[in-house]
Design a protein around this motif. Structure first.
Motif, PDB file in Angstrom:
ATOM      1  N   GLN A  14      12.994  -9.046   1.010  1.00 18.13           N
ATOM      2  CA  GLN A  14      12.876  -9.397   2.435  1.00 18.13           C
ATOM      3  C   GLN A  14      14.242  -9.705   3.048  1.00 18.13           C
ATOM      4  N   ILE A  15      15.105 -10.357   2.264  1.00 19.98           N
ATOM      5  CA  ILE A  15      16.396 -10.778   2.827  1.00 19.98           C
ATOM      6  C   ILE A  15      17.289  -9.571   3.115  1.00 19.98           C
ATOM      7  N   ASP A  16      17.050  -8.466   2.411  1.00 20.72           N
ATOM      8  CA  ASP A  16      17.880  -7.281   2.627  1.00 20.72           C
ATOM      9  C   ASP A  16      17.226  -6.268   3.558  1.00 20.72           C
ATOM     10  N   THR A  17      16.161  -6.722   4.284  1.00 18.23           N
ATOM     11  CA  THR A  17      15.477  -5.785   5.192  1.00 18.23           C
ATOM     12  C   THR A  17      15.168  -6.420   6.545  1.00 18.23           C
ATOM     13  N   PHE A  18      14.142  -7.319   6.575  1.00 16.03           N
ATOM     14  CA  PHE A  18      13.654  -7.833   7.854  1.00 16.03           C
ATOM     15  C   PHE A  18      13.756  -9.347   8.003  1.00 16.03           C
ATOM     16  N   ASP A  19      14.307 -10.027   7.004  1.00 15.46           N
ATOM     17  CA  ASP A  19      14.431 -11.484   7.125  1.00 15.46           C
ATOM     18  C   ASP A  19      15.809 -11.887   6.610  1.00 15.46           C
ATOM     19  N   MET A  20      16.830 -11.449   7.325  1.00 14.30           N
ATOM     20  CA  MET A  20      18.195 -11.587   6.841  1.00 14.30           C
ATOM     21  C   MET A  20      18.700 -13.017   7.056  1.00 14.30           C
ATOM     22  N   LYS A  21      19.627 -13.404   6.212  1.00 16.40           N
ATOM     23  CA  LYS A  21      20.130 -14.781   6.236  1.00 16.40           C
ATOM     24  C   LYS A  21      21.647 -14.781   6.387  1.00 16.40           C
ATOM     25  N   PRO A  22      22.153 -14.246   7.497  1.00 21.96           N
ATOM     26  CA  PRO A  22      23.604 -14.116   7.614  1.00 21.96           C
ATOM     27  C   PRO A  22      24.302 -15.478   7.487  1.00 21.96           C
ATOM     28  N   GLY A  23      25.381 -15.455   6.707  1.00 22.43           N
ATOM     29  CA  GLY A  23      26.169 -16.675   6.575  1.00 22.43           C
ATOM     30  C   GLY A  23      25.650 -17.642   5.534  1.00 22.43           C
ATOM     31  N   ARG A  24      24.504 -17.375   4.966  1.00 28.78           N
ATOM     32  CA  ARG A  24      23.958 -18.280   3.958  1.00 28.78           C
ATOM     33  C   ARG A  24      24.340 -17.780   2.556  1.00 28.78           C
ATOM     34  N   PRO A  25      24.312 -18.673   1.564  1.00 29.35           N
ATOM     35  CA  PRO A  25      24.700 -18.240   0.206  1.00 29.35           C
ATOM     36  C   PRO A  25      23.777 -17.155  -0.349  1.00 29.35           C
ATOM     37  N   THR A  26      22.575 -17.061   0.195  1.00 27.19           N
ATOM     38  CA  THR A  26      21.612 -16.082  -0.320  1.00 27.19           C
ATOM     39  C   THR A  26      21.704 -14.738   0.388  1.00 27.19           C
ATOM     40  N   ALA A  27      22.632 -14.614   1.352  1.00 28.89           N
ATOM     41  CA  ALA A  27      22.597 -13.467   2.262  1.00 28.89           C
ATOM     42  C   ALA A  27      22.842 -12.125   1.578  1.00 28.89           C
ATOM     43  N   GLY A  28      23.740 -12.082   0.615  1.00 22.15           N
ATOM     44  CA  GLY A  28      24.122 -10.780   0.069  1.00 22.15           C
ATOM     45  C   GLY A  28      25.034 -10.059   1.041  1.00 22.15           C
ATOM     46  N   PRO A  29      25.475  -8.867   0.687  1.00 24.71           N
ATOM     47  CA  PRO A  29      26.495  -8.188   1.482  1.00 24.71           C
ATOM     48  C   PRO A  29      25.982  -7.420   2.725  1.00 24.71           C
ATOM     49  N   PHE A  30      24.679  -7.202   2.846  1.00 21.78           N
ATOM     50  CA  PHE A  30      24.211  -6.389   3.984  1.00 21.78           C
ATOM     51  C   PHE A  30      24.314  -7.176   5.283  1.00 21.78           C
ATOM     52  N   ARG A  31      24.632  -6.448   6.358  1.00 27.38           N
ATOM     53  CA  ARG A  31      24.760  -7.112   7.651  1.00 27.38           C
ATOM     54  C   ARG A  31      23.561  -6.816   8.536  1.00 27.38           C
ATOM     55  N   PRO A  32      23.190  -7.770   9.388  1.00 26.18           N
ATOM     56  CA  PRO A  32      22.091  -7.508  10.322  1.00 26.18           C
ATOM     57  C   PRO A  32      22.578  -6.706  11.522  1.00 26.18           C
ATOM     58  N   ILE A  33      21.690  -5.940  12.121  1.00 27.43           N
ATOM     59  CA  ILE A  33      22.015  -5.271  13.391  1.00 27.43           C
ATOM     60  C   ILE A  33      20.937  -5.599  14.412  1.00 27.43           C
ATOM     61  N   HIS A  34      21.298  -5.446  15.685  1.00 23.09           N
ATOM     62  CA  HIS A  34      20.330  -5.710  16.747  1.00 23.09           C
ATOM     63  C   HIS A  34      19.288  -4.618  16.787  1.00 23.09           C
ATOM     64  N   SER A  35      18.137  -4.964  17.310  1.00 27.84           N
ATOM     65  CA  SER A  35      17.091  -3.960  17.465  1.00 27.84           C
ATOM     66  C   SER A  35      16.684  -3.905  18.925  1.00 27.84           C
ATOM     67  N   THR A  36      15.701  -3.092  19.239  1.00 30.51           N
ATOM     68  CA  THR A  36      15.258  -2.961  20.633  1.00 30.51           C
ATOM     69  C   THR A  36      14.594  -4.226  21.149  1.00 30.51           C
ATOM     70  N   VAL A  37      14.195  -5.111  20.256  1.00 26.20           N
ATOM     71  CA  VAL A  37      13.597  -6.364  20.699  1.00 26.20           C
ATOM     72  C   VAL A  37      14.594  -7.477  20.428  1.00 26.20           C
ATOM     73  N   SER A  38      14.945  -8.207  21.459  1.00 24.16           N
ATOM     74  CA  SER A  38      15.953  -9.233  21.234  1.00 24.16           C
ATOM     75  C   SER A  38      15.348 -10.328  20.367  1.00 24.16           C
ATOM     76  N   GLY A  39      16.161 -10.805  19.452  1.00 23.02           N
ATOM     77  CA  GLY A  39      15.663 -11.827  18.528  1.00 23.02           C
ATOM     78  C   GLY A  39      15.186 -11.250  17.208  1.00 23.02           C
ATOM     79  N   ILE A  40      14.915  -9.947  17.172  1.00 23.44           N
ATOM     80  CA  ILE A  40      14.577  -9.347  15.879  1.00 23.44           C
ATOM     81  C   ILE A  40      15.774  -8.546  15.389  1.00 23.44           C
ATOM     82  N   GLU A  41      16.373  -9.044  14.331  1.00 22.32           N
ATOM     83  CA  GLU A  41      17.466  -8.294  13.732  1.00 22.32           C
ATOM     84  C   GLU A  41      16.986  -7.684  12.428  1.00 22.32           C
ATOM     85  N   VAL A  42      17.519  -6.526  12.120  1.00 23.04           N
ATOM     86  CA  VAL A  42      17.120  -5.864  10.873  1.00 23.04           C
ATOM     87  C   VAL A  42      18.381  -5.460  10.112  1.00 23.04           C
ATOM     88  N   CYS A  43      18.186  -5.012   8.916  1.00 29.37           N
ATOM     89  CA  CYS A  43      19.304  -4.637   8.049  1.00 29.37           C
ATOM     90  C   CYS A  43      20.040  -3.422   8.609  1.00 29.37           C
TER      91      CYS A  43
END
Lengths: 535, 429
Positions: B68-97
């Motif tokens: 989940q953390i590497d797809t639709f429930d990303m944790k940017p900046g947290r120790p669990t985040a991993g290297p993938f970055r979130p990007i914006h989507s067409t709905v504000s507030g929903i970020e995805v991998c």
């Protein structure tokens, strides 16, 4: 030690008084205990005891179970014509002595030990080699505890595939516990076991015995790899704590091996400055200074370990009667009580008493009334809980193909050599949900309709039975008789005979039409339910 | 769709009507004993059938456990985040991998449930639980969701199988107590029929030998009511019909035009075949995408998988929408469980059921929202936990299937979802 029920002693006493000469023959005792105990449960459950299977039904069932294929035409005719009062018992002895029995047992255990389509075994010849090794053990009727010991020690050439398939410590601990001791320890990997007093500590304790074990590949010859099951002198399992508490990078606490019954393993300390020797080339790796694996193998196969005998008598019972007394057969736990507890206890004790003799065990079970129960009746369960009707099971892909060879007159030698194609294994190899419930698959029927490897067998050619019948001068009724005895191991009924004669010889017809009809009729008989199942 | 030639007088095996089977008929006129597979009362079933006609479901199953953390429930900046970055989507507030760029354009259709809290966290038991809504330890032959939807959303006039399963699914419970009519038709991931699906004999031969086979089966069935025999006979009847309808699976020409968009992968072709089957009226198709069990090297494994998933899933949603099918087709993205927020010593993530993510889209679902939340590092559900019961009840609600439908195994009642399971109203659109 096992305690026997008072009913058991009473029945033995009664039998001893009534038939003194017979009762003294200890070998004959267990089958009567089985009869008595199953009978008692039928009475308790108010179930009418089933009648005895007819000769034809018994014949097909016992051939499939003991030698993994239907009887050949000649065998069927001989058995049905035999008037000897003990002909079933004699047939059972004959089949248990037949090399096909060892082959069948090897097939059953091969799938049990490795699964239907395991990863990592490389060329299929490796598996063939393993089956040969298994076959040798059954051919020599190696006592079961010794067999397990040899399999898990894995030193004999060809015996190593269990370790090739189950490669890591987790898998090995779970698989050995499940297969040989009938216990599902793997639940305790992530949480303490729901039914048993086993903790995660117990789980990791068992895994600790296998953690140093690894497989090394040696030379290859004819696509058969020489595998070495080896062991290092260092290494421990890590008990991983729940993720919530784990700091990043934390790898868990090392756990020492511990037997499931509570005792911790005492192992000598490593010499100071010990360095793991390198194992180069394709030769046997050096042995460990101390083998943890050997210790757990000794523990599993010790005659002090009651689980080994208990699990296997239940497993063999399930193999022959459909349902384990504990069901599923490899899931003993305190909330899963056996259906016939007294019977399980007696079988376990007698099996140990008889030196873990599998052939003796099978002989007793197959001679029981429960095994020889009739196949008809109102119950629709494939595996009736109280054995009130014989179980219905689909043929394995191997049994199905070997039986097809016999049904189409290719002979026993050809049947023994037959090996299912990849498509056959894929589409007929796993016909149940894993618990014994048959799942009729559309792909299987597509294959039966159109698969090349199947259709070819029904086509009259090269002297097979369809061709013999097309060419033979005998009357149509005799031909139909031979077809039914060859394929379904029984004569046709009057109405079947009439239908098939009409079908095979329509008006008007010529040689081409009759050949075509012969192929179609064979297709029907090898496609119908009666052929797909043990009855 | 009409696959039958209406004017043709049909021989027995081609037109043993599925309606007969739906009645839970005990003995048919021909004398075939058919077991009463978990039957409901007949009139209710048929009436409800008509109303629900047209609902379809495609389930994308990420075999092995998707992170989940590497797809639709990303944790940017947290120790669990991993290297993938979130990007914006067409709905504000929903970020995805960042490796789901095309799905980012479809978040208006998605309901992202970020608070799955499930109990069975190993493959066998998790696969079973997430397909049947029940733990496997019950030892009851529960039915897979595909069989349940097949039963309630099937078109009895269609010759096509009602439950198609492509590729790995981590569960082989099949139709369980619902009986052999709803057993899945299984194919490889790419949805291709096996080479032997084409009839090898003429219709005349097939009919003639079919009659002789029926005769043999009738004789046998009289004294042998056991279920395996019935399952075998039923599969034969369904196979005859499947051979007639097999062209629906032949998507080769259309695939040549679509494969650049879907990605030229078995999974992409499977998704495209699912689209075609939905058009042809198949009510449930499951496509397995394997290889998510990333105990080692979680990030390269997920990156490679997402590159296959993203074009296939997004093109499927686009095409369903273009054809006006999305409103009646529920697309589910799920797995047996999620993966641990903690990254292990091998750069992997392990099995995790305490706070993970599934995604629903299309038919009956209100898109453009997230539901529930995990906590800061993703170790626990912080808001609105969703268990197996609520998840299944929501899907059944969206499909118009009663989530408390009861069937009987002998005299024992079994419900489609356990007592207390409720659909989530916010997700239903």
């Amino acid at each position: 030690m096992v305690s026997l029920s008072p009913r058991f002693y009473l029945t033995c006493l009664a039998v001893a008084l009534l038939m003194p000469g017979w009762a003294q023959s200890e070998d004959r005792l267990l089958r009567r205990v089985i009869d008595r105990e199953t009978q008692a449960v039928w009475a308790d459950q108010k179930i009418a005891p089933p009648g005895r299977a007819t000769d034809t039904v018994f014949l097909r069932r016992v051939y499939l179970d003991l030698v993994g294929m239907i009887p050949a035409y000649d065998e069927t005719v001989a058995f049905l014509a035999d008037n000897h009062p003990s002909k079933r018992e004699l047939l059972i002895d004959k089949l248990l002595a037949d090399p096909r029995h060892a082959r069948q047992q090897a097939q059953v255990w091969d799938i049990l030990l490795l699964g239907r389509s395991p990863n990592g075994i490389g060329h299929p010849n490796n598996r063939t080699r393993f089956r040969q090794w298994l076959g040798d053990q059954f051919q020599n009727n190696v006592p079961y505890d010794r067999f397990v010991q040899k399999l898990l020690t894995a030193e004999e050439d060809g015996s190593q595939l269990f370790y090739v398939v189950h490669r890591d410590a987790d898998e090995l601990a779970a698989a050995t516990m499940r297969i040989f001791l009938g216990r599902q320890l793997q639940c305790a990997k992530c949480h303490n076991h729901p039914f048993e007093p086993w903790t995660q500590r117990d789980y990791y304790g068992m895994a600790g015995f296998f953690v140093r074990t690894y497989v090394k590949e040696g030379e290859q010859q004819d696509h058969v790899t020489r595998f070495f099951v080896a062991e290092k002198s260092t290494g421990d399992v890590s008990f991983t704590v729940v993720p919530k508490d784990a700091p990043p990078g934390f790898k868990g606490t090392p756990v020492k091996p511990k037997f499931l019954d509570g005792e911790e393993l005492h192992e000598p300390a490593l010499p100071q400055d010990f360095k793991e020797p390198e194992s180069k080339g394709k030769t046997a790796p050096p042995p460990p200074l101390f083998s943890r694996r050997q210790k757990v193998v000794d523990w599993i196969t010790s005659r002090e370990n009651p689980f080994l005998a208990q699990a296997v008598v239940n497993r063999v019972w399930a193999q022959l009667l459909g349902r384990g007394l504990v069901h599923p057969a490899d899931d003993f736990h305190s909330a899963n009580a056996p259906s016939h507890p007294a019977l399980l206890r007696v079988m376990q004790a007698e099996f140990v008493e008889h030196g873990f003799d599998l052939k003796w065990l099978i002989r007793e079970m197959v001679n029981s009334n429960a095994y020889q129960a009739e196949d008809t009746g109102a119950v629709d369960d494939a595996m009736p809980k109280f054995y009130e009707r014989a179980r219905v099971r689909p043929l394995s892909a191997e049994e199905w193909l070997a039986s097809l060879h016999l049904a189409t007159g290719l002979g026993i030698e050809s049947a023994v050599k037959s090996a299912p194609s990849g498509d056959m294994l894929k589409y007929l190899g796993q016909p149940t949900d894993g618990q014994g419930a048959f799942q009729g698959s559309l792909s299987e029927h597509l294959f039966l309709h159109n698969g090349d490897g199947f259709r070819g067998l029904c086509h009259p050619r090269n002297g097979n039975l369809p061709e013999q019948l097309v060419k033979s001068e005998e009357g149509w009724e005799a031909k139909v008789e031979r077809m039914f005895l060859s394929i379904l191991s029984r004569p046709p009924t009057a109405v079947e005979r009439q239908q098939f004669v009409q079908y095979l010889n329509p008006e008007p017809s010529d040689a081409k039409v009759r050949s075509q009809r012969m192929e179609e009729a064979f297709w029907v008989l090898v496609t119908c339910s009666e052929f797909r199942f043990n009855r | 769709m009409k696959m039958n030639s209406i004017n043709n007088p049909c021989p027995w095996h081609q037109h043993r009507l599925r309606r007969d089977l739906l009645k839970g008929a005990m003995i048919t006129a021909a004398g075939w004993a058919l077991p009463n597979w978990g039957a409901l009362s007949h009139s209710r079933t048929i009436a409800a059938e008509a109303k629900r006609a047209g609902k379809r479901c495609i389930m994308l199953y990420m075999e092995g456990g998707v992170s989940q953390i590497d797809t639709f429930d990303m944790k940017p900046g947290r120790p669990t985040a991993g290297p993938f970055r979130p990007i914006h989507s067409t709905v504000s507030g929903i970020e995805v991998c960042e490796y789901l760029p095309r799905m980012a354009r479809h978040t208006d259709k998605l309901a992202v449930i970020r608070s799955m809290k499930t109990k069975s966290v190993d493959h066998g038991i998790g696969g079973y639980h997430m397909h049947t809504c029940y733990p496997s330890s019950e030892k009851v032959p529960h039915a897979e969701i595909g069989a349940m939807i097949a039963k309630y959303c099937d078109n009895p006039e269609s010759d096509l199988p009602s439950f198609v399963k492509m590729g790995p699914a981590g569960c082989n419970a099949g139709s369980g107590y619902l009986g052999p009519t709803y057993e899945p038709f299984t194919l490889d991931t790419d949805g291709r029929l096996p080479g032997f699906a084409n009839p090898s004999v003429s219709q005349e031969v097939q009919d003639r030998r079919g009659k002789l086979l029926e005769f043999m089966e009738q004789q046998h069935a009289r004294e042998h009511p056991a279920r395996p025999f019935a399952a075998h006979r039923e599969a034969e009847l369904r196979t005859i019909r499947l051979m007639r309808a097999r062209k629906a699976f032949d998507v080769a020409d259309a695939w040549n035009k679509a494969r650049d968009r879907y990605g030229n992968t078995p999974f992409g072709r499977g998704c495209f075949t699912a689209l075609k089957l939905v058009e042809a009226g198949v009510p449930f198709i499951e496509i397995g995408h394997d290889g998510y069990d990333s105990h080692n090297d979680n990030f390269p494994v997920h990156k490679a998988n997402l590159k296959v998933l993203d074009p296939a899933w997004s093109s499927l949603l686009e095409d369903l929408q273009d054809r006006g099918l999305l409103q009646d087709t529920l697309v589910v993205w799920t797995s047996e469980f999620g993966r641990t927020p903690a990254i292990n010593g091998q750069g992997g993530r392990d099995h995790f059921g305490r706070a993970w993510t599934v995604v629903l889209a299309g038919g009956g679902i209100r898109g453009g929202q997230t539901y529930g939340a995990s906590n800061r590092d993703g170790f626990e559900v912080a808001d609105k936990p969703v268990d197996e019961g609520a998840y299944f009840a929501t899907i059944y609600k969206a499909m118009g299937v009663d989530h408390r439908a009861v069937h009987y195994l002998g005299s024992r009642p079994i419900w489609a979802t356990p007592d207390g399971s409720m659909p989530i109203p916010e997700l239903i659109g």
